[in-house]
Design a protein around this motif. Sequence first.
Motif, PDB file in Angstrom:
ATOM      1  N   TRP A 421      10.662  -2.609   1.309  1.00 16.62           N
ATOM      2  CA  TRP A 421      10.200  -2.717  -0.075  1.00 16.62           C
ATOM      3  C   TRP A 421       8.684  -2.857  -0.110  1.00 16.62           C
ATOM      4  CZ3 TRP A 421       7.843  -6.436  -3.247  1.00 16.62           C
ATOM      5  CH2 TRP A 421       7.950  -6.209  -4.625  1.00 16.62           C
ATOM      6  N   ALA A 422       8.137  -3.668   0.783  1.00 19.04           N
ATOM      7  CA  ALA A 422       6.688  -3.883   0.821  1.00 19.04           C
ATOM      8  C   ALA A 422       5.941  -2.605   1.204  1.00 19.04           C
ATOM      9  CB  ALA A 422       6.356  -5.007   1.798  1.00 19.04           C
ATOM     10  N   LYS A 423       6.486  -1.870   2.182  1.00 17.84           N
ATOM     11  CA  LYS A 423       5.826  -0.638   2.655  1.00 17.84           C
ATOM     12  C   LYS A 423       5.710   0.413   1.558  1.00 17.84           C
ATOM     13  CE  LYS A 423       8.264   0.599   6.199  1.00 17.84           C
ATOM     14  NZ  LYS A 423       8.732   1.390   7.365  1.00 17.84           N
ATOM     15  N   ALA A 424       6.665   0.398   0.616  1.00 23.02           N
ATOM     16  CA  ALA A 424       6.709   1.440  -0.418  1.00 23.02           C
ATOM     17  C   ALA A 424       5.655   1.254  -1.500  1.00 23.02           C
ATOM     18  CB  ALA A 424       8.098   1.470  -1.049  1.00 23.02           C
ATOM     19  N   ILE A 425       4.999   0.099  -1.524  1.00 19.94           N
ATOM     20  CA  ILE A 425       4.024  -0.175  -2.576  1.00 19.94           C
ATOM     21  C   ILE A 425       2.668   0.411  -2.180  1.00 19.94           C
ATOM     22  CG2 ILE A 425       2.853  -1.958  -3.933  1.00 19.94           C
ATOM     23  CD1 ILE A 425       5.212  -3.799  -3.384  1.00 19.94           C
ATOM     24  N   GLY A 426       2.135   1.268  -3.035  1.00 19.31           N
ATOM     25  CA  GLY A 426       0.842   1.876  -2.783  1.00 19.31           C
ATOM     26  C   GLY A 426      -0.303   1.002  -3.273  1.00 19.31           C
ATOM     27  N   GLY A 427      -1.537   1.399  -2.873  1.00 17.26           N
ATOM     28  CA  GLY A 427      -2.722   0.709  -3.374  1.00 17.26           C
ATOM     29  C   GLY A 427      -3.269  -0.365  -2.462  1.00 17.26           C
ATOM     30  N   GLN A 428      -2.692  -0.549  -1.272  1.00 22.16           N
ATOM     31  CA  GLN A 428      -3.143  -1.566  -0.304  1.00 22.16           C
ATOM     32  C   GLN A 428      -3.266  -2.960  -0.947  1.00 22.16           C
ATOM     33  OE1 GLN A 428      -6.746   0.302   1.325  1.00 22.16           O
ATOM     34  NE2 GLN A 428      -5.564   0.838   3.145  1.00 22.16           N
ATOM     35  N   PRO A 429      -2.194  -3.449  -1.509  1.00 19.78           N
ATOM     36  CA  PRO A 429      -2.266  -4.753  -2.180  1.00 19.78           C
ATOM     37  C   PRO A 429      -2.398  -5.908  -1.196  1.00 19.78           C
ATOM     38  CG  PRO A 429      -0.002  -3.987  -2.114  1.00 19.78           C
ATOM     39  CD  PRO A 429      -0.848  -2.856  -1.595  1.00 19.78           C
ATOM     40  N   GLN A 430      -2.917  -7.016  -1.700  1.00 21.54           N
ATOM     41  CA  GLN A 430      -2.910  -8.275  -0.961  1.00 21.54           C
ATOM     42  C   GLN A 430      -1.581  -8.968  -1.234  1.00 21.54           C
ATOM     43  OE1 GLN A 430      -5.243 -10.079   1.200  1.00 21.54           O
ATOM     44  NE2 GLN A 430      -3.233 -11.053   1.411  1.00 21.54           N
ATOM     45  N   PHE A 431      -0.865  -9.296  -0.168  1.00 25.11           N
ATOM     46  CA  PHE A 431       0.440  -9.956  -0.300  1.00 25.11           C
ATOM     47  C   PHE A 431       0.286 -11.465  -0.127  1.00 25.11           C
ATOM     48  CE2 PHE A 431       1.984  -5.744   0.077  1.00 25.11           C
ATOM     49  CZ  PHE A 431       3.320  -5.734  -0.306  1.00 25.11           C
ATOM     50  N   TYR A 432       1.108 -12.194  -0.857  1.00 25.73           N
ATOM     51  CA  TYR A 432       1.252 -13.640  -0.700  1.00 25.73           C
ATOM     52  C   TYR A 432       2.739 -13.933  -0.563  1.00 25.73           C
ATOM     53  CZ  TYR A 432      -3.583 -13.867  -2.217  1.00 25.73           C
ATOM     54  OH  TYR A 432      -4.947 -13.691  -2.304  1.00 25.73           O
ATOM     55  N   LEU A 433       3.100 -14.632   0.506  1.00 23.10           N
ATOM     56  CA  LEU A 433       4.501 -14.904   0.783  1.00 23.10           C
ATOM     57  C   LEU A 433       4.908 -16.219   0.133  1.00 23.10           C
ATOM     58  CD1 LEU A 433       4.743 -13.817   4.528  1.00 23.10           C
ATOM     59  CD2 LEU A 433       4.967 -12.438   2.441  1.00 23.10           C
ATOM     60  N   VAL A 434       5.943 -16.152  -0.702  1.00 24.58           N
ATOM     61  CA  VAL A 434       6.431 -17.316  -1.440  1.00 24.58           C
ATOM     62  C   VAL A 434       7.940 -17.429  -1.246  1.00 24.58           C
ATOM     63  CG1 VAL A 434       4.580 -17.185  -3.155  1.00 24.58           C
ATOM     64  CG2 VAL A 434       6.718 -15.949  -3.573  1.00 24.58           C
ATOM     65  N   HIS A 435       8.527 -18.492  -1.784  1.00 26.45           N
ATOM     66  CA  HIS A 435       9.987 -18.625  -1.824  1.00 26.45           C
ATOM     67  C   HIS A 435      10.602 -18.468  -0.437  1.00 26.45           C
ATOM     68  CE1 HIS A 435      14.108 -18.231  -3.319  1.00 26.45           C
ATOM     69  NE2 HIS A 435      13.673 -18.563  -4.508  1.00 26.45           N
ATOM     70  N   GLY A 436      10.107 -19.277   0.508  1.00 31.78           N
ATOM     71  CA  GLY A 436      10.642 -19.228   1.860  1.00 31.78           C
ATOM     72  C   GLY A 436      10.208 -20.450   2.640  1.00 31.78           C
ATOM     73  N   GLU A 437      10.971 -20.793   3.673  1.00 26.96           N
ATOM     74  CA  GLU A 437      10.596 -21.894   4.540  1.00 26.96           C
ATOM     75  C   GLU A 437       9.564 -21.403   5.564  1.00 26.96           C
ATOM     76  OE1 GLU A 437      14.325 -23.427   5.971  1.00 26.96           O
ATOM     77  OE2 GLU A 437      14.704 -24.512   4.096  1.00 26.96           O
ATOM     78  N   PRO A 438       8.710 -22.308   6.070  1.00 26.45           N
ATOM     79  CA  PRO A 438       7.562 -21.887   6.898  1.00 26.45           C
ATOM     80  C   PRO A 438       7.914 -20.977   8.069  1.00 26.45           C
ATOM     81  CG  PRO A 438       7.332 -24.185   6.280  1.00 26.45           C
ATOM     82  CD  PRO A 438       8.697 -23.756   5.797  1.00 26.45           C
TER      83      PRO A 438
END
Length: 466
Positions: A421-438
Amino acid sequence: MPVNANLTFLGAAGQVTGSCYLIEHNKQKILLDCGMTQGADQVREWHKFRFAFKPKDIDLVILSHAHIDHSGLLPLLVAKGFKGKIICTPGTAEILPVLLKDSVGLYLKDLEWQNKKAARAGKKQQEPVMTVAHAERVSELVQPLAYHKRQVPLPGLELEFADAGHILGSAIIELWIKGNQAMRKLVFSGDLGNPATVLMHDPAEIGQADVVLLESTYGNRNHQSLDNTIEEFASALEQAYNDGGNVFIPAFALGRSQEVLYYLALLHRQGRLKQRAIFLDSPMAISITNIYNDYLHALDQADLDKIGAGRSLQQLLPMLKLTPKVEDSMAINRVTHGAIIIAGSGMCNGGRIVHHFKHNLWKNTNHIIFVGFQARGTLGRRLVDGEKRVKMFGQDIVVKAQVHTIGGFSAHAGQSELLEWAKAIGGQPQFYLVHGEPEAQLVLQECLQQLGINALIPAKGDSIKL
């Protein structure tokens, strides 16, 4: 070029539950989700909780879906002065009042019990921080927005929902934030669905973004195949039947209970289900199942065809008994073998399942099947981690029932699906990982970096400029 907007991570940062993110833009304040942290004593949690902002200053809440860890603080937000708009999909708008009234009702019952206990000890009574009326007021503030319909909810903001494929009504939030000479697109994944599971469509792909908030619940592992999962489920059910006991399935009323009914209907249709009594022991799950029946046209038709298209989920299981009343639930304890009991809450931090555990955890003929994620601090997590003695209702109870954990039913995307899902997003976005344990977030971060995707792991309270 910046658009003079900030985003602050207020919840589900470094943990799974409590989804809440604050956007400040042109003196406007917008919340993405307003969810409860699940785990400990909910009365204590509610009473010590303090918002990191003034609720009356919030102009808009955008809700990804109705699960309590994404919506559960809305009644308290209203009780503390919020009067703005709440925008969600029509499916979420249908489900939300059922969940919130139940959540507040359970809180008030727990508070009443604690106040009685305090009174006997000569201690001070606690006043409720919210009422059912506040949950009802939430529904009055809701403005439904269908998938793929663009809206301008506030000046300088454009909003669109895409199907997240997680539960009925779940959405990926696409938000365009405009400045004088610039525009930034923020995407919040919400909870992305597991394409292998039933009833929901696959999560929608997103074409472009500048900033992405990506859930990471299963960022460190993949789910086993659905075929293997169903076999494992069928084997656990058969083992419980042969042992002469009952099966207890802690399941969230929304999403997971309906999926469990689907899989039981599939096994029944295949002639593989030996149990002759199934209890859906949750008034909320019963109400939501009825909503699902009303939305059959919006569900995955290929899945429905496998169990008999066009019929309600209840009709497909002739041995299914609905037990909305408390006395109906209590009567289940007189059934000593050959039954499957589906009851909430899904993480065993309240609801009818804990009453069933009180009567049944200590019997070695019984089986418990966990079909969903168990957050740290919950009774469910302690049982999954193998604790042999737990304290419930002031009593020490030995755990002799056999515990099964079946992760393949998860309604969350596994690691591979998150990466695709992440790979399919164009535009070279900055990702922030949420909703998960460390530990899950660190593994997912490394996998994303190997794909050339920059991903950061924010801590609670961190702020970024958009």
